[in-house]
Design a protein around this motif. Structure first.
Motif, short mmCIF file in Angstrom:
data_model
loop_
_atom_site.label_atom_id
_atom_site.label_comp_id
_atom_site.label_asym_id
_atom_site.label_seq_id
_atom_site.Cartn_x
_atom_site.Cartn_y
_atom_site.Cartn_z
N ILE A 98 -0.10 -3.62 21.82
CA ILE A 98 0.93 -4.33 21.27
C ILE A 98 2.04 -3.11 20.98
O ILE A 98 3.09 -3.31 21.12
N LYS A 99 1.47 -2.09 20.30
CA LYS A 99 2.54 -0.96 20.12
C LYS A 99 3.26 -0.51 21.26
O LYS A 99 4.27 -0.04 21.37
N GLU A 100 2.21 -0.20 22.31
CA GLU A 100 2.60 0.14 23.57
C GLU A 100 3.89 -0.72 24.31
O GLU A 100 4.70 -0.33 24.85
N GLN A 101 3.75 -2.13 24.05
CA GLN A 101 4.43 -3.05 24.56
C GLN A 101 5.84 -2.86 23.79
O GLN A 101 6.93 -3.06 24.34
N ASP A 102 5.84 -2.58 22.40
CA ASP A 102 7.21 -2.62 21.47
C ASP A 102 7.77 -1.24 22.16
O ASP A 102 9.07 -1.43 22.39
N GLN A 103 6.82 -0.30 22.37
CA GLN A 103 7.73 0.91 22.59
C GLN A 103 8.44 0.91 24.24
O GLN A 103 9.38 1.18 24.66
N SER B 64 12.89 0.03 27.62
CA SER B 64 13.70 -0.75 28.70
C SER B 64 15.07 -1.02 28.19
O SER B 64 16.05 -1.06 28.81
N LEU B 65 15.30 -1.35 27.02
CA LEU B 65 16.56 -1.47 26.29
C LEU B 65 17.48 -0.21 26.39
O LEU B 65 18.72 -0.42 26.82
N GLU B 66 16.76 0.79 26.21
CA GLU B 66 17.32 2.12 26.21
C GLU B 66 18.07 2.45 27.86
O GLU B 66 18.96 2.86 28.06
N VAL B 67 16.91 2.14 28.67
CA VAL B 67 17.43 2.26 30.25
C VAL B 67 18.28 1.47 30.69
O VAL B 67 19.27 1.87 31.18
N LYS B 68 18.43 0.35 30.24
CA LYS B 68 19.46 -1.00 30.42
C LYS B 68 20.66 -0.38 29.92
O LYS B 68 21.76 -0.84 30.48
N LYS B 69 20.77 0.12 28.73
CA LYS B 69 22.00 0.56 28.29
C LYS B 69 22.69 1.86 29.03
O LYS B 69 23.79 1.88 29.27
#
Length: 187
Positions: free
Chosen positions: A136-141, A146-151
């Motif tokens: 779960i922690k790794e999914q959050d990371q 993914s959000l950072e890469v999208k940005k």
């Protein structure tokens, strides 16, 4: 000796129950209220009332008959003859055989359920819980990454768009200058 302990234990449990139900309430004499006494009074009152009424006496005499008549299987016993029951069973013969085969299969797989792997499941449950938390922690990371890469992709696309627009403007300006000087553009 054991009876004395059992009685004392039962008495303590009853007092604990009474204190939970009644709290600090007291009866008319100032003593703590007792469940057993209250229930005995209620039973005596109901018995008195029942003995005074003729209809209730008759009902008490017929209560066993009423219970028998209220039993859902009683109507089946009266309404469905044995021949009909036999037909029901024969109609469901294939289903019953399939269920018997499934039960036989479960019975043959019983040694697998008794294996050490199954018995060790509780041991592995804690490990699985820990791994689940890590997952779960790794999914959050991963989601944050993914959000950072999208940005970053959005910024890259914006930069490429602006550069393309700038090059188009420079090309247009250069073309106009070449036309003004009479130079033919190279294609």
């Amino acid at each position: 000796m054991d009876k004395k302990l059992d009685t004392d234990n039962l008495e303590m449990r009853l007092q604990a129950l009474e204190s939970q139900i009644y709290g600090d309430r007291r009866n008319k004499t100032g003593k703590p209220a007792k469940c057993a006494e209250s229930l005995a009074r209620i039973q005596a009152g109901l018995t008195n009332t029942a003995n005074k009424r003729e209809r209730v006496k008759i009902l008490h005499k017929k209560i066993e008959d009423l219970r028998k008549y209220l039993d859902p299987q009683f109507t089946d016993h009266i309404a469905v003859p044995d021949a009909m029951k036999l037909e029901f069973i024969l109609a469901e013969e294939d289903f019953l055989f399939s269920q018997a085969a499934l039960l036989q299969q479960v019975s043959s797989l019983q040694p697998l359920l008794d294996s050490t792997y199954i018995r060790d499941v509780p041991e592995h449950a804690t490990k699985l819980q820990r791994l689940s938390q890590i997952h779960i922690k790794e999914q959050d990371q991963t989601e944050a990454q993914s959000l950072e890469v999208k940005k970053l992709f959005e910024e890259y696309n914006k930069m490429m768009f602006l550069l393309s627009k700038q090059f188009t403007q420079w090309d247009e300006t250069l073309r106009k200058l070449e036309e003004a000087k009479g130079i033919r553009p190279v294609e």
